[in-house]
Write a protein that holds these residues in place. Sequence first.
Motif, PDB file in Angstrom:
ATOM      1  N   LYS A 222       0.835  -1.199   0.000  1.00 30.21           N
ATOM      2  CA  LYS A 222       0.000   0.000   0.000  1.00 30.21           C
ATOM      3  C   LYS A 222       0.878   1.261   0.000  1.00 30.21           C
ATOM      4  CE  LYS A 222      -4.070  -1.972   2.267  1.00 30.21           C
ATOM      5  NZ  LYS A 222      -4.927  -1.970   3.495  1.00 30.21           N
TER       6      LYS A 222
ATOM      7  N   VAL B 223       2.594   1.656  -3.595  1.00 27.26           N
ATOM      8  CA  VAL B 223       1.816   2.225  -4.703  1.00 27.26           C
ATOM      9  C   VAL B 223       1.648   3.734  -4.560  1.00 27.26           C
ATOM     10  CG1 VAL B 223       0.595   0.071  -5.160  1.00 27.26           C
ATOM     11  CG2 VAL B 223      -0.380   1.733  -3.557  1.00 27.26           C
TER      12      VAL B 223
ATOM     13  N   THR C  93       4.482   5.339  -6.574  1.00 30.64           N
ATOM     14  CA  THR C  93       4.626   5.049  -7.999  1.00 30.64           C
ATOM     15  C   THR C  93       3.603   5.833  -8.809  1.00 30.64           C
ATOM     16  OG1 THR C  93       3.111   3.156  -7.907  1.00 30.64           O
ATOM     17  CG2 THR C  93       5.446   2.726  -7.471  1.00 30.64           C
TER      18      THR C  93
ATOM     19  N   GLY D 251       0.334   3.712  -9.495  1.00 26.93           N
ATOM     20  CA  GLY D 251      -0.523   3.373  -8.356  1.00 26.93           C
ATOM     21  C   GLY D 251      -0.854   1.890  -8.329  1.00 26.93           C
ATOM     22  N   THR D 252      -2.119   1.586  -8.093  1.00 22.69           N
ATOM     23  CA  THR D 252      -2.527   0.180  -8.019  1.00 22.69           C
ATOM     24  C   THR D 252      -2.478  -0.519  -9.373  1.00 22.69           C
ATOM     25  OG1 THR D 252      -4.846   0.863  -8.242  1.00 22.69           O
ATOM     26  CG2 THR D 252      -3.994   0.528  -5.998  1.00 22.69           C
TER      27      THR D 252
ATOM     28  N   ASP E 127       0.211  -0.600 -11.068  1.00 25.49           N
ATOM     29  CA  ASP E 127       1.593  -1.071 -11.190  1.00 25.49           C
ATOM     30  C   ASP E 127       1.601  -2.599 -11.262  1.00 25.49           C
ATOM     31  OD1 ASP E 127       4.260  -2.068 -10.190  1.00 25.49           O
ATOM     32  OD2 ASP E 127       4.664   0.090 -10.254  1.00 25.49           O
TER      33      ASP E 127
ATOM     34  N   TYR F  51       2.798  -4.502  -8.149  1.00 23.15           N
ATOM     35  CA  TYR F  51       1.816  -4.490  -7.063  1.00 23.15           C
ATOM     36  C   TYR F  51       0.730  -5.532  -7.321  1.00 23.15           C
ATOM     37  CZ  TYR F  51      -2.265  -2.947  -4.395  1.00 23.15           C
ATOM     38  OH  TYR F  51      -3.373  -2.917  -3.591  1.00 23.15           O
TER      39      TYR F  51
END
Length: 215
Positions: free
Chosen positions: A125, A128, A131, A134-135, A137, A140
């Motif tokens: 969490k 992300v 980066t 974010g989610t 990625d 992830y």
Amino acid sequence: MKKEMLEGLSPEEKKELLATLQNEANEEKNNRRQAYEELREKFAQDVQARLNDVVTAVTEFREWLENESRAFRDVMAEYGQLRSESQGGFTMTVGDFRMTVAANNVKGFDERADMAAERLVDYLKRYVQQTEKGTDDPMYQLAMTLLERNKSGDLDYKSISKLYDLETRFDAEYAEIMQLFKESNVIQRNAQNFYFHRRDDVGVWRKVEPSFCRM
């Protein structure tokens, strides 16, 4: 009913006749539905009864086979036909019948894996948030997928092992979490699988599978 007979009826009589015919049709329909539902229930009860018998028989056979094969393996070990590093598997061929007992250690995790999983989720969490994707990625998403549990609520050993390969993609904290996973890895039980073969008339060994779907 003939046409000339209908023509001789009064409107009230025709109405009464129509109601009678409709009632008879509805009664016949209800009788057919009741007959179908009774047949349906009887069929389901028969299937369930036979299924229960089969499940009971297979369960008893499995338990009997496990106990007998374990006892026979002890005899083999005493007789000197098993390697010292054997996990308990063996193959026995008698005439046209062959049975293979494949034994292997099933790996799993102790309570430290739950701690590691919780730490990894928190770590991802925070990851992300740093980066651009974010989610979205891929690292992830891959890590979160590998953390998914099976129907029993347990972590999958092979999936967690794949997390180790991602250590070079992350930092020292990730490596520390992976070390906790590795320390939690334990051998939970010894699993036995049984395989049966029968030699046909031309000498080819054919697999015999006591599986309903393969009969």
